[in-house]
Design an enzyme around this catalytic site. Structure first.
Site, mmCIF file in Angstrom:
data_model
loop_
_atom_site.group_PDB
_atom_site.id
_atom_site.type_symbol
_atom_site.label_atom_id
_atom_site.label_comp_id
_atom_site.label_asym_id
_atom_site.label_seq_id
_atom_site.Cartn_x
_atom_site.Cartn_y
_atom_site.Cartn_z
ATOM 1 N N CYS A 114 1.237 -7.273 11.296
ATOM 2 C CA CYS A 114 -0.010 -7.763 10.792
ATOM 3 C C CYS A 114 0.494 -8.714 9.595
ATOM 4 O O CYS A 114 1.681 -9.036 9.383
ATOM 5 C CB CYS A 114 -0.685 -6.764 10.024
ATOM 6 S SG CYS A 114 0.230 -5.623 8.591
ATOM 7 N N HIS A 166 7.392 0.685 8.272
ATOM 8 C CA HIS A 166 7.823 1.830 9.141
ATOM 9 C C HIS A 166 8.097 1.410 10.748
ATOM 10 O O HIS A 166 7.469 1.521 11.494
ATOM 11 C CB HIS A 166 6.515 2.797 9.243
ATOM 12 C CG HIS A 166 6.362 3.514 8.029
ATOM 13 N ND1 HIS A 166 5.134 4.370 7.787
ATOM 14 C CD2 HIS A 166 7.352 3.829 7.138
ATOM 15 C CE1 HIS A 166 5.396 5.044 6.671
ATOM 16 N NE2 HIS A 166 6.646 4.915 6.186
ATOM 17 N N CYS A 208 1.472 -5.076 0.145
ATOM 18 C CA CYS A 208 0.191 -5.786 0.945
ATOM 19 C C CYS A 208 -0.804 -5.846 -0.247
ATOM 20 O O CYS A 208 -1.221 -4.845 -0.998
ATOM 21 C CB CYS A 208 -0.082 -4.868 1.988
ATOM 22 S SG CYS A 208 -1.551 -5.456 3.082
ATOM 23 N N GLU A 222 2.120 5.040 0.273
ATOM 24 C CA GLU A 222 1.030 4.496 0.141
ATOM 25 C C GLU A 222 -0.009 5.204 -0.776
ATOM 26 O O GLU A 222 -0.302 4.588 -1.806
ATOM 27 C CB GLU A 222 0.483 3.809 1.120
ATOM 28 C CG GLU A 222 -1.109 2.788 0.865
ATOM 29 C CD GLU A 222 -1.789 2.470 1.780
ATOM 30 O OE1 GLU A 222 -2.939 2.176 1.836
ATOM 31 O OE2 GLU A 222 -1.224 1.984 2.803
ATOM 32 N N THR A 263 -4.767 2.554 3.539
ATOM 33 C CA THR A 263 -5.298 1.274 4.373
ATOM 34 C C THR A 263 -4.923 1.575 5.806
ATOM 35 O O THR A 263 -5.848 1.058 6.802
ATOM 36 C CB THR A 263 -4.795 0.237 3.806
ATOM 37 O OG1 THR A 263 -3.345 0.092 4.031
ATOM 38 C CG2 THR A 263 -5.103 -0.146 2.591
ATOM 39 N N CYS A 299 -8.710 -1.820 5.550
ATOM 40 C CA CYS A 299 -7.790 -2.904 5.692
ATOM 41 C C CYS A 299 -8.243 -3.825 7.051
ATOM 42 O O CYS A 299 -8.502 -3.208 8.157
ATOM 43 C CB CYS A 299 -6.304 -2.864 6.106
ATOM 44 S SG CYS A 299 -5.255 -3.787 6.847
ATOM 45 N N SER A 352 1.856 5.590 10.436
ATOM 46 C CA SER A 352 0.166 6.280 10.320
ATOM 47 C C SER A 352 -0.481 5.298 11.075
ATOM 48 O O SER A 352 -1.321 5.797 11.989
ATOM 49 C CB SER A 352 -0.259 6.296 8.701
ATOM 50 O OG SER A 352 -1.549 6.660 8.737
#
Length: 402
Positions: A66, A96, A157, A187, A250, A288, A318
């Site tokens: 992304c 990750h 991000c 996060e 997110t 997100c 995740s």
């Protein structure tokens, strides 16, 4: 503390960088040469499908890197280029993905050591450079690094930072932040550090438990035991659930986040009535775009007639895990792997079933013609997807020749 004021002060420091160093094109060039794939681009151009021998591949129409991940990796590469002789640290995996993190290690980017579940920041010296990963870092970590006077490169991000802004609004208005996420995830740890009073709920089951407590009360000690380590210091469910705002990690399952938000809204509506709802519930918009696009693409892909699904991404990712959940929910045999190394040419695959440890499946690719759905998490480079496809083609080609 006033986390908003701290962020503003940090961002004004000459040691803080979040926009790179003017070498973006060079860094992206190196990244593209290492992570892009001409085969994957060919499949994209062919309506996301490719047939080779007995295998038809159906790619999800949104998958892989992304924008936030690409930005974080590019900034890490650029940091190494800009500081060729300085020691560089990462406070966590930048994303990750094992291959990307190993590549950074190869570039002499070191990871803050962890001793007994605690990061040891004593290794960081004033002349060092420290990269904050795409997931962000806690306020405590940022304060510590700022006090050391080291150079900070922030690759957080923007979507994660948007969630931080949401929980800061909750805090300012004395609302408890209900955070849909995994309380140990990097996060969520960062997000909760920007909140005032907070409670982390993992799933709809936990959300229903909390909402039932809001409406009917219950055993406070049982509540606190159930959510141990998932709430702010001094949290009291009898008083801290009167005014709530919703936020999320997110990368959680979009549909579940939305359902949890609606459940809390309906719960507060039932308890306080429509005229007083706005004094007890704050709505949210912190899902997100990239997570949503990949999950929506997966929901489209599972409508195809597939023999099996391969989901590629880090086992601690995740967003990848939630793609796996979608496949399983629709009754498709699904294999979650983190790299092509999990597949051998004897038709064995080492994969991670949902919620279980790694296991090996023999003869995982069926005989005859097959249609394989393929997607990858937001931290997975295209080249890794290509390597997986090449293994699949090689296995089926060898079987066809027997």
């Amino acid at each position: 503390m006033d986390t908003k004021a701290f962020k503003r002060s940090l961002q004004q420091s000459e040691n803080y960088h979040r926009k790179g160093f003017g070498q973006e094109d060079e860094a992206m060039g190196v990244m593209n040469s290492e992570y892009q794939s001409s085969l994957i681009q060919e499949i994209r151009n062919n309506n996301y499908r490719l047939t080779q021998g007995d295998v038809t591949i159906r790619l999800a129409e949104a998958f892989g890197f992304c924008w936030g991940v690409e930005r974080a990796v590019a900034m890490s590469y650029e940091t190494r280029q800009h500081f060729p002789n300085q020691r560089i640290w990462l406070t966590n995996e930048v994303i990750h993905n094992p291959s990307v993190n190993q590549r950074l290690r190869d570039m002499k980017v070191e990871f803050i050591p962890v001793i007994e579940d605690q990061k040891d920041f004593s290794v960081v010296e004033r002349d060092d450079v420290v990269i904050l990963p795409a997931f962000g870092a806690s306020v405590t970590e940022m304060q510590l690094l700022n006090d050391k006077g080291c150079t900070i490169v922030d690759t957080t991000c923007p979507w994660v930072a948007k969630v931080w802004n949401s929980v800061e609004k909750h805090k300012k208005r004395n609302y408890t932040s209900i955070i849909h996420g995994k309380y140990k995830h990097e996060e969520t740890v960062a997000t909760s550090s920007f909140a005032g009073t907070y409670l982390v709920v993992l799933n709809m089951e936990q959300a229903k438990y909390v909402c039932n407590y809001i409406l009917n009360g219950g055993d406070k000690q049982e509540f606190l035991a159930k959510f141990k380590k998932a709430y702010s210091e001094g949290f009291d469910p009898d008083t801290d659930l009167e005014r709530v705002g919703i936020a999320n990690q997110t990368t959680m399952l979009k549909s579940e986040t939305e359902e949890i938000g609606k459940l809390f809204e309906h719960t507060m509506l039932k308890k306080y009535g429509p005229l007083d709802l706005n004094n007890h519930f704050m709505s949210f918009n912190t899902i997100c775009d990239a997570t949503q696009e990949r999950q929506d693409a997966m929901l489209d892909l599972v409508k195809e007639k597939l023999d099996l699904m391969v989901v590629i991404g880090g086992f601690n990712s995740s967003n990848t895990t939630h793609l796996q959940e979608i496949s399983i929910h629709h009754g498709i045999v699904s294999y979650h792997i983190d790299s092509a190394a999990r597949i051998d040419l004897n038709n064995h695959i080492e994969h991670k079933p949902l919620g279980k440890d790694l296991e090996v499946k023999e003869n995982w690719l069926p005989d005859g013609k097959i249609v394989v759905g393929v997607t990858s998490g937001a931290s997975t480079p295209d080249i890794v997807v290509e390597q997986v496809l090449q293994k699949i083609f090689a296995i089926k080609s060898a079987v066809a020749m027997v």
